[in-house]
Enzyme design. Structure first.
Site, PDB file in Angstrom:
ATOM      1  N   LYS A  39     -36.643   9.951  -2.375  1.00  0.00           N
ATOM      2  CA  LYS A  39     -37.974  10.406  -2.811  1.00  0.00           C
ATOM      3  C   LYS A  39     -38.255  11.796  -2.255  1.00  0.00           C
ATOM      4  O   LYS A  39     -37.571  12.255  -1.325  1.00  0.00           O
ATOM      5  CB  LYS A  39     -39.038   9.409  -2.320  1.00  0.00           C
ATOM      6  CG  LYS A  39     -39.114   9.281  -0.800  1.00  0.00           C
ATOM      7  CD  LYS A  39     -39.958   8.072  -0.386  1.00  0.00           C
ATOM      8  CE  LYS A  39     -39.974   7.927   1.133  1.00  0.00           C
ATOM      9  NZ  LYS A  39     -40.589   6.659   1.566  1.00  0.00           N
ATOM     10  N   TYR A 268     -52.462  38.054  12.021  1.00  0.00           N
ATOM     11  CA  TYR A 268     -53.884  37.795  11.776  1.00  0.00           C
ATOM     12  C   TYR A 268     -54.563  37.220  13.015  1.00  0.00           C
ATOM     13  O   TYR A 268     -54.052  36.278  13.627  1.00  0.00           O
ATOM     14  CB  TYR A 268     -54.049  36.789  10.643  1.00  0.00           C
ATOM     15  CG  TYR A 268     -53.651  37.317   9.285  1.00  0.00           C
ATOM     16  CD1 TYR A 268     -54.279  38.441   8.746  1.00  0.00           C
ATOM     17  CD2 TYR A 268     -52.655  36.688   8.555  1.00  0.00           C
ATOM     18  CE1 TYR A 268     -53.917  38.908   7.485  1.00  0.00           C
ATOM     19  CE2 TYR A 268     -52.288  37.157   7.299  1.00  0.00           C
ATOM     20  CZ  TYR A 268     -52.922  38.268   6.772  1.00  0.00           C
ATOM     21  OH  TYR A 268     -52.566  38.730   5.533  1.00  0.00           O
TER      22      TYR A 268
HETATM   23  C1  LIG Z   1     -39.748   6.087   2.485  1.00  0.00           C
HETATM   24  C2  LIG Z   1     -39.444   4.639   2.484  1.00  0.00           C
HETATM   25  C3  LIG Z   1     -38.247   4.140   3.037  1.00  0.00           C
HETATM   26  C4  LIG Z   1     -37.288   5.010   3.806  1.00  0.00           C
HETATM   27  O1  LIG Z   1     -37.768   5.189   5.123  1.00  0.00           O
HETATM   28  P1  LIG Z   1     -36.912   5.958   6.231  1.00  0.00           P
HETATM   29  O2  LIG Z   1     -37.684   5.764   7.469  1.00  0.00           O
HETATM   30  O3  LIG Z   1     -36.851   7.380   5.803  1.00  0.00           O
HETATM   31  O4  LIG Z   1     -35.568   5.325   6.255  1.00  0.00           O
HETATM   32  C5  LIG Z   1     -37.969   2.797   2.876  1.00  0.00           C
HETATM   33  N1  LIG Z   1     -38.826   1.986   2.235  1.00  0.00           N
HETATM   34  C6  LIG Z   1     -40.002   2.410   1.729  1.00  0.00           C
HETATM   35  C7  LIG Z   1     -40.914   1.472   1.051  1.00  0.00           C
HETATM   36  C8  LIG Z   1     -40.348   3.747   1.841  1.00  0.00           C
HETATM   37  O5  LIG Z   1     -41.530   4.165   1.363  1.00  0.00           O
END
Ligand SMILES: *Cc1c(COP(=O)(O)O)cnc(C)c1O
Length: 374
Positions: A39, A268
């Site tokens: 993702k 800034y």
């Molecule tokens: C993002 C996510 C993961 C992965 O988590 P990590 O800590 O990056 O391994 C797994 N399950 C769900 C439901 C997530 O939203």
């Protein structure tokens, strides 16, 4: 259209590191399978190249947050199973089904809505859905009490099949707290109830990276690893639990240098003042690229000429300033924001420490304006 790239600011993603991390996670989780979470454009690493490298290294499926992200993988020719972890909006259901993307459902309305979408243009075989159970994260999912009824509704719906049952852990990165065991006890009770009702829960999964590394009982049929696949430990306390290689390095180059006399402020608001006469180097990367505006004020360091140097003053939208002291630094010299230079290394975890956040946010923040090279 190929866009010309003139600025030196770039991210390099080492796909061999991704592959090594994935192989390591596969070996550690076995016999559970590994689903790699890509993702948010692969946590800023580039979803498609990471997905390909992960699948070649032994991952058997992928997960994303959005249907859009799943479709991007399909458009790139990725045919492996892809699971959407959040609830898909109504308009996304038909495209997801057509692209053979697996969806998560967490309520009766979600089941009915999906069944209706499938009925419009039924594929040849049932559409597998994953039932999400909320065992304590309290973000999404059916309550444990509602899970069996919901599973029955899925099984009874024309065109749908229960392909998986899953939950998500809120505190897996803190192995010493009892929350994970409590969540998994609730989850196990749901699984037992489903089986007692004659319902096959399908593929059972609960663990994120921290769960996979620190809680063997959370592995079930599959683990969902994001951060660890990118070579970053999910928490400081889990650094030693796996041999992970960070895949992302973020570099730029000095675009200007100037002598600043003692007593003069820079950037800034003049939030930093030179204590002695010093050389200030300008680097063409800013908060529009994902370097937080207060990175300098909070002590973030970068590498120039193999040495650690502090970002000083407020980071601006497109540029930041570093104090290089008496060093001979020239326009064009490489600046490493995250990664290795000579014997020195700056990690996303180190940035996170300074910025009072987690490394996930640091790598996800690297903006779309920064080209990724693989
Ligand atoms: C993002 C996510 C993961 C992965 O988590 P990590 O800590 O990056 O391994 C797994 N399950 C769900 C439901 C997530 O939203």
């Amino acid at each position: 259209m190929t866009v010309a790239r003139f600025r030196p600011t770039r991210v390099e993603v080492d796909l061999a590191a991704v592959a090594a991390n994935v192989e390591h996670l596969v070996a550690g989780a076995s016999p559970a399978e590994l689903c790699v979470v890509v993702k948010a454009d692969g946590y800023g690493h580039g979803a498609v190249p990471v997905a390909r490298a992960a699948l070649a290294a032994g991952a058997t499926s992928l997960a994303v947050a959005l249907v859009e992200e799943a479709l991007e993988l399909r458009e790139a020719g990725v045919t492996a199973p892809v699971l959407v972890l959040s609830r898909a909006p109504h308009e996304a259901l038909a495209p997801a089904v057509a692209a053979e993307v697996s969806l998560t459902v967490d309520g009766e309305d979600a089941v009915d809505e999906l069944a209706a979408a499938v009925a419009v243009d039924p594929p040849g075989r049932p559409v597998g859905v994953h039932l999400k159970v909320d065992t304590g994260m309290h973000r999404m999912g059916a309550s444990p009490e509602a899970a069996t009824t919901l599973a029955r509704r899925i099984v009874a719906s024309d065109g749908l099949a229960l392909a998986g049952t899953w939950t998500h852990l809120a505190r897996a990165d803190e192995p010493e707290v009892p929350t994970t065991d409590l969540q998994l006890d609730r989850f196990d009770a749901v699984l037992a109830e489903l089986r007692a009702a004659g319902i096959d829960p399908g593929r059972v999964h609960a663990a994120n990276s921290a769960g996979a590394l620190a809680h063997p009982r959370a592995r079930y049929d599959m683990v969902r690893c994001g951060i660890a696949a990118y070579g970053i430990a999910p928490a400081e306390g889990l650094v030693g639990t796996a041999d992970l290689r960070p895949a992302l390095s973020w570099t730029s180059a000095v675009s200007a240098t100037r002598l600043v006399p003692a007593g003069d402020g820079v950037s800034y608001g003049h939030r930093w003042t030179a204590g002695t006469d010093t050389t200030i180097a300008t680097v063409p990367v800013g908060y529009a690229d994902g370097v937080r505006r207060d990175a300098g004020v909070r002590g973030v360091e970068v590498l120039v000429g193999g040495r650690r140097r502090r970002i000083v003053g407020n980071v601006t939208m497109d540029q930041l300033l570093i104090d290089v002291g008496d060093d001979e630094v020239h326009v064009g010299d490489e600046v490493v924001l995250i990664g290795r230079q000579g014997d020195e290394v700056v990690t996303a975890a180190e940035w996170a420490d300074h910025l009072d956040t987690i490394p996930y946010e640091v790598v996800c923040a690297v903006g779309a304006r920064v080209p990724r090279h693989h």
